[in-house]
Design a protein around this motif. Structure first.
Motif, PDB file in Angstrom:
ATOM      1  N   PHE A  39       1.003  -1.131   0.085  1.00 16.56           N
ATOM      2  CA  PHE A  39       0.055   0.141   0.076  1.00 16.56           C
ATOM      3  C   PHE A  39       0.910   1.262   0.133  1.00 16.56           C
ATOM      4  O   PHE A  39       0.721   2.184  -0.569  1.00 16.56           O
ATOM      5  CB  PHE A  39      -0.866  -0.143   1.127  1.00 16.56           C
ATOM      6  CG  PHE A  39      -2.031  -0.887   1.289  1.00 16.56           C
ATOM      7  CD1 PHE A  39      -3.144  -0.759   0.391  1.00 16.56           C
ATOM      8  CD2 PHE A  39      -1.936  -2.179   1.929  1.00 16.56           C
ATOM      9  CE1 PHE A  39      -4.072  -1.557   0.129  1.00 16.56           C
ATOM     10  CE2 PHE A  39      -2.974  -3.262   1.741  1.00 16.56           C
ATOM     11  CZ  PHE A  39      -3.945  -2.914   0.969  1.00 16.56           C
ATOM     12  N   PHE A  40       1.917   1.245   0.712  1.00 21.61           N
ATOM     13  CA  PHE A  40       2.676   2.477   0.648  1.00 21.61           C
ATOM     14  C   PHE A  40       3.502   2.609  -0.828  1.00 21.61           C
ATOM     15  O   PHE A  40       3.459   3.624  -1.147  1.00 21.61           O
ATOM     16  CB  PHE A  40       4.100   2.010   1.656  1.00 21.61           C
ATOM     17  CG  PHE A  40       5.438   2.855   1.591  1.00 21.61           C
ATOM     18  CD1 PHE A  40       5.327   4.037   2.122  1.00 21.61           C
ATOM     19  CD2 PHE A  40       6.488   2.518   0.646  1.00 21.61           C
ATOM     20  CE1 PHE A  40       6.317   5.149   1.826  1.00 21.61           C
ATOM     21  CE2 PHE A  40       7.468   3.574   0.338  1.00 21.61           C
ATOM     22  CZ  PHE A  40       7.337   4.579   1.168  1.00 21.61           C
ATOM     23  N   LEU A  41       3.647   1.593  -1.382  1.00 18.97           N
ATOM     24  CA  LEU A  41       4.487   1.557  -2.664  1.00 18.97           C
ATOM     25  C   LEU A  41       3.200   2.322  -3.849  1.00 18.97           C
ATOM     26  O   LEU A  41       3.494   3.128  -4.751  1.00 18.97           O
ATOM     27  CB  LEU A  41       4.763   0.361  -3.323  1.00 18.97           C
ATOM     28  CG  LEU A  41       6.218  -0.052  -3.281  1.00 18.97           C
ATOM     29  CD1 LEU A  41       6.494  -1.368  -3.571  1.00 18.97           C
ATOM     30  CD2 LEU A  41       7.309   0.784  -3.704  1.00 18.97           C
ATOM     31  N   ALA A  42       1.899   1.731  -3.431  1.00 17.45           N
ATOM     32  CA  ALA A  42       0.982   2.212  -4.261  1.00 17.45           C
ATOM     33  C   ALA A  42       0.704   3.345  -4.289  1.00 17.45           C
ATOM     34  O   ALA A  42       0.415   4.400  -5.121  1.00 17.45           O
ATOM     35  CB  ALA A  42      -0.402   1.529  -4.054  1.00 17.45           C
ATOM     36  N   VAL A  43       0.569   3.882  -2.876  1.00 14.41           N
ATOM     37  CA  VAL A  43       0.253   5.530  -2.697  1.00 14.41           C
ATOM     38  C   VAL A  43       1.391   6.276  -3.187  1.00 14.41           C
ATOM     39  O   VAL A  43       1.367   7.325  -3.807  1.00 14.41           O
ATOM     40  CB  VAL A  43       0.060   5.638  -1.341  1.00 14.41           C
ATOM     41  CG1 VAL A  43       0.133   7.282  -0.773  1.00 14.41           C
ATOM     42  CG2 VAL A  43      -1.153   5.134  -0.587  1.00 14.41           C
ATOM     43  N   PHE A  44       2.700   5.745  -3.146  1.00 13.77           N
ATOM     44  CA  PHE A  44       3.747   6.580  -3.593  1.00 13.77           C
ATOM     45  C   PHE A  44       3.978   6.829  -5.197  1.00 13.77           C
ATOM     46  O   PHE A  44       3.940   7.756  -5.455  1.00 13.77           O
ATOM     47  CB  PHE A  44       5.157   5.703  -3.186  1.00 13.77           C
ATOM     48  CG  PHE A  44       6.372   6.474  -3.442  1.00 13.77           C
ATOM     49  CD1 PHE A  44       6.964   7.581  -2.733  1.00 13.77           C
ATOM     50  CD2 PHE A  44       7.124   5.816  -4.907  1.00 13.77           C
ATOM     51  CE1 PHE A  44       8.159   8.022  -3.387  1.00 13.77           C
ATOM     52  CE2 PHE A  44       8.190   6.487  -5.122  1.00 13.77           C
ATOM     53  CZ  PHE A  44       8.758   7.588  -4.350  1.00 13.77           C
TER      54      PHE A  44
END
Length: 265
Positions: A215-220
């Motif tokens: 989810f961190f990568l997706a938001v990033f």
């Protein structure tokens, strides 16, 4: 993946591109133009293959050979697209301000190319299955709404809330789908750093590296949407694409250091 603030990776990328941004832009120009050319070739060859198959007559050996060569051309173009994506990811993951444009060109080895194709097929299959799962509620709601509209049993007052619900289901499903496919985000980077790694081990390392961080990568990645949306108005896309590519590569570097220690143990 070591959990750091999103701004940390973007600052690192800007510092690197301050020193070799020109080479990064040349890489992006070459990759974008080549991908456009290859996709155009795939579309043209696909249309040609469809036309040839429709006109193919029995015992037309010359037609069969021509159709086979056309299909082979489509396969070669797709293989080149896969390898092009890999060498672009390899360039940015290796870049610490010392990479130059000609470092992009690495002669493809058959074993590596076959590995990349296998990984691409696995990723595509996984992505398709995940997309179907997360967008199934949206599709079901849309089918119910269509049935109610055609049967005339839905009230106008319920039409707008139902449409909004479907839009929310689609957006939510797409976000979860996008987050889930981040499990494969490290595949090209791991293969670039460890070219002899087996596909199964590359997938396992990618899944482990992105564990709890998808989810961190997706938001990033989605945080660059504003930058890309401004490209038609003000910002040159050739400044945004290298910035995005280098920033995403920076998020992978801490995990690659950890995976290197695991592989050498």
């Amino acid at each position: 993946m070591i959990f750091l603030k999103r701004s940390t990776f973007k600052v690192r990328a800007r510092r690197i591109l301050e020193r070799n941004g020109g080479s990064a832009r040349l890489v992006c120009v070459f990759v974008l133009l080549t991908r456009l050319l290859l996709w155009s070739a795939v579309a043209l060859l696909s249309l040609t293959a469809l036309r040839m198959s429709a006109e193919l007559e029995a015992f037309d050996y010359l037609g069969v050979i021509s159709l086979s060569l056309t299909v082979l051309g489509i396969i070669l173009c797709i293989n080149m697209l896969v390898y092009l994506r890999f060498i672009a990811d390899r360039w940015f993951i290796m870049n610490s301000s010392e990479m130059r444009f000609f470092d992009l060109f690495v002669p493809p080895r058959l074993r590596l190319l076959l590995k990349l194709i296998a990984l691409s097929v696995i990723k595509l299959s996984f992505s398709t299955a995940v997309f179907c799962v997360y967008e199934l509620p949206c599709a079901a709601a849309a089918l119910v709404l269509r049935y109610l509209l055609t049967s005339g049993s839905v009230k106008i007052s319920l039409l707008v809330p139902t449409a909004v619900l479907i839009a929310v289901l689609f957006a939510g499903g797409f976000f979860f789908f996008f987050a889930e496919i981040q499990r494969f985000a490290m595949i090209n980077y791991i293969t670039a750093v460890h070219p002899e790694i087996k596909p199964s081990k590359a997938i396992r390392l990618s899944f482990e590296s992105v564990r709890d961080k998808r989810f961190f990568l997706a938001v990033f990645k989605l945080s660059f949407f504003g930058w890309f949306s401004l490209c038609p108005l003000a910002l040159p896309i050739l400044f945004v694409v290298p910035y995005y590519s280098q920033s995403v590569a920076e998020t992978a570097k801490p995990s690659l250091k950890a995976s290197s220690s695991v592989l050498t143990d």
